[in-house]
Design a protein around this motif. Structure first.
Motif, mmCIF file in Angstrom:
data_model
loop_
_atom_site.group_PDB
_atom_site.id
_atom_site.type_symbol
_atom_site.label_atom_id
_atom_site.label_comp_id
_atom_site.label_asym_id
_atom_site.label_seq_id
_atom_site.Cartn_x
_atom_site.Cartn_y
_atom_site.Cartn_z
ATOM 1 N N LEU A 1 -5.539 3.496 1.737
ATOM 2 C CA LEU A 1 -5.667 4.954 1.844
ATOM 3 C C LEU A 1 -7.120 5.370 1.627
ATOM 4 O O LEU A 1 -7.651 6.206 2.329
ATOM 5 C CB LEU A 1 -4.746 5.628 0.826
ATOM 6 N N ILE B 1 -4.845 4.304 6.436
ATOM 7 C CA ILE B 1 -3.511 4.929 6.497
ATOM 8 C C ILE B 1 -3.663 6.411 6.673
ATOM 9 O O ILE B 1 -4.438 7.085 6.087
ATOM 10 C CB ILE B 1 -2.696 4.626 5.231
ATOM 11 N N GLN C 1 0.835 -1.193 0.000
ATOM 12 C CA GLN C 1 0.000 0.000 0.000
ATOM 13 C C GLN C 1 0.882 1.261 0.000
ATOM 14 O O GLN C 1 1.940 1.295 0.623
ATOM 15 C CB GLN C 1 -0.924 0.000 1.208
ATOM 16 N N THR D 1 1.201 5.567 0.513
ATOM 17 C CA THR D 1 0.681 6.611 1.391
ATOM 18 C C THR D 1 0.448 7.883 0.600
ATOM 19 O O THR D 1 0.742 7.968 -0.596
ATOM 20 C CB THR D 1 1.688 6.886 2.520
ATOM 21 N N ARG D 2 -0.031 8.972 1.339
ATOM 22 C CA ARG D 2 -0.246 10.268 0.702
ATOM 23 C C ARG D 2 1.077 10.869 0.215
ATOM 24 O O ARG D 2 1.103 11.499 -0.825
ATOM 25 C CB ARG D 2 -0.920 11.229 1.659
#
Length: 180
Positions: free
Chosen positions: A175, A180, A149, A151-152
């Motif tokens: 997300l 997250i 996965q 993240t931002r």
């Protein structure tokens, strides 16, 4: 009293010629009656044979009608089974049997016409190999446990094309779920 031997009876003497004529008359009448009896017996036997033939014909017609009904019933069952088998081997979906005239695949003798069934099954549309649209919309969690996965921060460094590709691969699922 008994008459002595050698004497003639006192009554009228019978006419032998008349008696012979009467015997011949009755023989002739008897022969005519016998011939007539034979003719009538022959005609009666012929009528009996005709009557038996009518009865036998009626019995044969009833048997043929019953056989046709039974053959029709089991012929349609056999045709339905053949249709399902051909459709399964061809990999096509068969329409509901309620909407098919299954009797058109059965011959008069009750046999199934395999050529007609094969033509019908080949005319059915083949199922699509894969769905045209994404099938997982709105089904909840989509990503597998083995997909890493992002993240931002990872998304901030990516181009729009990379974001779309990562989203298709399921790398933004956590997300999007807010995990997250």
């Amino acid at each position: 009293m008994a008459e002595p031997l050698g004497e003639t009876p006192t009554g009228p003497t019978p006419d032998v010629a008349a008696l012979q004529a009467a015997v011949e008359k009755w023989k002739t009448l008897s022969r005519k009656n016998e011939e007539r009896f034979q003719q009538v017996s022959t005609e009666l036997e012929r009528l009996r044979q005709t009557a038996l033939s009518d009865q036998e014909q009626a019995l044969g017609a009833a048997r043929a009608e019953e056989r046709k009904a039974v053959v029709g019933e089991f012929g349609t069952r056999l045709a339905t089974a053949e249709l399902r088998a051909h459709a399964a081997s061809a990999g096509v979906e068969l329409p509901s049997v309620e909407y098919l005239n299954v009797g058109s695949f059965v011959a008069d003798d009750g046999s199934v016409n395999a050529d007609t069934i094969a033509q019908f099954v080949s005319s059915l549309p083949a199922p699509a190999a894969k769905p045209e649209f994404a099938q997982g919309l709105g089904l909840g969690r989509q990503g597998g446990a083995g997909v890493p996965q992002l993240t931002r921060e990872d998304m901030a460094r990516m181009s729009p094309a990379q974001i779309v590709a990562a989203k298709k691969e399921g790398k933004f699922d956590a997300l999007q779920r807010g995990e997250i």
